[in-house]
Write an enzyme that holds these catalytic residues in place. Structure first.
Site, short mmCIF file in Angstrom:
data_model
loop_
_atom_site.label_atom_id
_atom_site.label_comp_id
_atom_site.label_asym_id
_atom_site.label_seq_id
_atom_site.Cartn_x
_atom_site.Cartn_y
_atom_site.Cartn_z
N ASP A 1 -39.49 -3.77 -51.68
CA ASP A 1 -39.02 -4.45 -50.49
C ASP A 1 -37.58 -4.96 -50.69
O ASP A 1 -37.24 -5.52 -51.73
CB ASP A 1 -39.95 -5.64 -50.20
CG ASP A 1 -39.56 -6.42 -48.97
OD1 ASP A 1 -39.57 -5.84 -47.87
OD2 ASP A 1 -39.22 -7.61 -49.10
N GLU B 1 -36.45 0.24 -50.43
CA GLU B 1 -35.99 -0.09 -49.09
C GLU B 1 -34.51 -0.46 -49.27
O GLU B 1 -34.20 -1.57 -49.72
CB GLU B 1 -36.78 -1.26 -48.51
CG GLU B 1 -36.37 -1.59 -47.08
CD GLU B 1 -37.09 -2.81 -46.52
OE1 GLU B 1 -37.32 -2.84 -45.30
OE2 GLU B 1 -37.42 -3.73 -47.29
#
Length: 764
Positions: A428, A465
């Site tokens: 993330d 990401e």
């Protein structure tokens, strides 16, 4: 060498007699008489003994102290404990020959106390009342920056533990020490807190570490093996463990719904859909009730996505079935992985190392890192009163490229691979992991390199990401060492814009479906290093993408200020879930168009849980705090739509997996694709057609019409000895929209309906 030790006899016949040279030891007490008695011995060889009300002061003064609870001694409860200096490695809790070893890092601490709660002492209403506290001596129990102690006589399970840590109080230097807090061990492998997900009656629960050295090793089975699916062949399914089966419509027993075991029950659905990898939203321990710990505009919500990590080693304990707790969570997580692997499905974890649950300096929520050594674990701005830097949008940024923090992250990743057999990780806001300790971007981040080069992680998929909330956007530029894959945010935006009919997008659309060579054809990178997606957990669902022009986030309590404003969505003529039959048909057609584009694109496709039946969040594009039907898989809707959308999605996935032309390991060469196009420069053109060539002659013709009118497409001649068969026409009703064996009779032209696409296959 003389080994310093302390033996604690907890029977009614013997007083507490510590040996010489001990570290300060505390046991919580309510008995002033016993404290007074022991206080009279304070000048003797027994060391100094004080009532618990002065124990913290004693610890800060570096005095040796022992306080015992009279009632516990008289009842002969608890084991006989003996403490020794212990060892500095491994960090966390480990079982050694001389007992249970505890080790914790803190560079800036001046005092560390180990806090223990034995099972028989958990009857107390207040946490501290049943607690044994062992204060560590910096001259005896410290090696470098690691504090350690070994305790002999402790049970091998059902012990809770934490730490009190004290140190400099200078806020401007970045310190946030508070000796009153009992802190969670960063290396705790199991965590005990509340047992039931979303239990508001226990929303203030304390989280403590625990351990289990009694259970037998998990039985992975004689025939067990890892799927080891090549990256080019993956079809990812992003999903939330709890939301997948939490709804009553799942048909599962209430004790199993929303659990790891619940997911196992629904593996047949994943197989029928055709995906071969699940990407699980965070399963590290997190506090779903954090939004309700103080009055605020979001205090009606429950954090159901889990992007607020408490600890990086422990599985989410409230995903265990029937409130089973941490040990059961560990067991059931492994059962889930084993079952998925047995079905040929890989397990990829969405991991959050960019920030933790401990919030910002304005509303701190200190549970672990902040109180253990804030200056080491977090990025701070020494030019601004040592405030926490915030590149995560969540109040803090983990100091990932500090050597100690980097090693913790690597240890965590290795733990999930070796202990739980997971197949990979999606990181993330991974761009935050590319920043130095002062927050500045690094061209070669040590952590990112170490993950790519680590031998234990060598078999794992590693996906970034490639952006953060500080503006570091690295799509196509993420430091990769030819190993890191990336969420391709540019793919998402370009596909959305072309399919909905934006002008000037044909060239970009062609580039994306051909594998985004402009982004990834560098060094030894491959098309599969681009993770193609149209929809992810944050943002609109696929149904909402074709039903709403604007986000509708009022339920979040933030005045509509949260969530992205740049959705590239189109409501097909009417805002909301309703609309006439023409609008509903157009929305269904558009969802199918997106699925076709995703599955025929070079690269690794990822779809979102629920899109296979058209799940709606009613326009909410940031539904992280809703533990209800907004996020939960609606199984009755799946049944209602199986003959339409689900069937099409499933067939399209299986078509991709059975045709090599969509899963090439290398970028498409000029002899492997023919673009039926001489109109590239026409800004208003929204039609694209091409043929993918297979060596055995099994060519695939694909065309998209994003105009609002019919287009008569010229169909190229099929290879010699073959005919074109229509497999897909998204304008047709089910089951004619997808015919696996194909429909013959294709002529030299094909009339493509507005907002539709077709796939033709050359067959003998």
């Amino acid at each position: 060498m003389l080994q310093h030790s302390t033996t604690l006899w907890s029977n009614g016949n013997s007083p507490l007699v510590p040996a010489l040279g001990v570290r300060p030891t505390f046991l919580r007490t309510e008995s002033s008489e016993r404290a007074s008695y022991l206080n009279g011995c304070q000048q003797g060889v027994f060391g100094q003994v004080r009532h618990m009300s002065s124990s913290v002061q004693a610890a800060r003064a570096g005095e040796q102290s022992v306080v015992v609870e009279e009632q516990e001694l008289q009842k002969s409860e608890g084991p006989s404990l003996k403490v020794s200096p212990g060892q500095s490695h491994p960090l966390g809790v480990s079982q050694v020959e001389s007992g249970i070893n505890f080790a914790i890092f803190s560079q800036n601490a001046t005092a560390v106390t180990l806090c223990l709660i034995l099972q028989e002492r958990r009857k107390h209403s207040k946490l501290e009342e049943g607690m044994i506290e062992l204060s560590l001596d910096s001259q005896v129990n410290k090696t470098g920056d690691i504090w350690h102690i070994c305790v002999e006589g402790l049970p091998h399970s059902n012990v809770l533990y934490g730490y009190r840590v004290d140190g400099p109080r200078d806020w401007r230097e970045g310190h946030r020490f508070d000796y009153n807090n009992i802190l969670l061990d960063p290396y705790a492998k199991l965590i005990e807190g509340r047992r039931v997900f979303g239990d508001a009656s226990n929303k203030m629960s304390k989280f403590l570490g625990t351990y289990d050295f009694d259970s037998l090793p998990f039985d992975w089975g004689e025939n067990y093996k890892l799927p080891n699916i090549h990256e080019k062949d993956l079809v990812l399914y992003e999903m939330n463990v709890r939301a997948f089966t939490a709804d009553e419509s799942s048909g599962l027993d209430s004790h199993v719904r929303g659990s790891y075991l619940g997911l196992i029950e629904k593996i047949p659905h994943l197989l029928e859909l055709g995906v071969n990898a699940v990407e699980l939203l965070p399963v590290f321990e997190f506090d779903e009730m954090e939004l309700q710990r103080r009055p605020n505009p979001r205090d009606h919500m429950i954090n159901t996505w889990g992007y607020s990590t408490i600890n990086f080693f422990a599985p989410m304990s409230r995903y265990a079935s029937n409130g089973g707790g941490p040990v059961n969570a560990c067991q059931e997580f492994k059962e889930m992985v084993k079952a998925l692997h047995g079905a040929g499905i890989e397990v990829i974890l969405d991991v959050v190392y960019n920030h933790t649950n401990e919030a910002d300096d304005e509303h701190p929520y200190t549970t672990s890192f902040r109180g253990i050594d804030n200056k080491v674990y977090y990025m701070i701005d020494l030019h601004n009163n040592a405030q926490l830097l915030n590149f995560s949008g969540c109040g803090n940024t983990f100091n990932c490229n500090h050597p100690v923090v980097m090693e913790l992250i690597l240890d965590s990743l290795r733990h999930w691979v070796t202990e739980y057999h997971v197949d990979g990780f999606r990181f993330d806001l991974a761009s935050a992991l590319c920043r130095g300790t002062d927050g500045s971007p690094l061209s070669a981040p040590p952590l990112i390199r170490a993950i790519a080069k680590d031998s234990v992680l060598s078999r794992c998929k590693i996906i970034a990401e490639p952006w953060d909330c500080g503006g570091l956007y690295l799509v196509g530029k993420f430091p990769n060492w030819d190993r890191w894959a990336e969420w391709n945010g540019i793919y998402r935006d370009d596909i959305r814009r072309f399919i909905k009919g934006d002008s000037g997008m044909k060239g970009s659309f062609a580039t994306r479906v051909a594998g985004s060579a402009d982004l990834y054809k560098v060094n030894k990178r491959k098309p599969y290093h681009g993770i193609n997606f149209v929809i992810a957990h944050d943002g609109f669902t696929l149904y909402d993408l074709v039903s709403y022009n604007f986000k509708h986030n009022d339920a979040n309590g933030e005045g509509g200020n949260d969530g992205s404003n740049d959705n590239f969505s189109w409501n097909c003529g009417f805002e909301g879930e309703t609309g006439d039959q023409h609008i509903k048909a157009l929305r269904t057609r558009q969802m199918k168009n997106f699925q076709v584009a995703l599955m025929i694109s070079q690269g690794t496709p990822m779809m979102l849980m629920g899109d296979e039946y058209g799940h709606t969040r009613y326009g909410n594009n940031n539904s992280y705090g809703h533990d209800n039907a907004l996020n939960n898989f609606q199984w009755e809707q799946l049944k209602e739509k199986t003959d339409n959308l689900f069937r099409f999605f499933s067939e399209m996935i299986k078509f991709r997996r059975s045709h090599h032309v969509f899963t090439r390991e290398d970028f498409i060469g000029k002899h492997e694709i023919t673009w039926h196009e001489n109109n590239w420069e026409n800004y208003e053109s929204k039609f694209l057609a091409f043929t993918l060539h297979e060596e055995n002659g099994g060519h695939i013709y694909i065309s998209f019409n994003a105009h609002d009118y019919f287009v008569k497409a010229s169909i190229p001649s099929p290879p010699q000895g073959r005919r074109w068969f229509r497999v897909v026409d998204t304008n047709l009703e089910s089951p004619s929209d997808f015919v696996p064996d194909g429909v013959a009779g294709i002529k030299e032209t094909y009339n493509l309906a507005p907002y539709s696409c077709i796939i033709l296959e050359a067959k003998p």
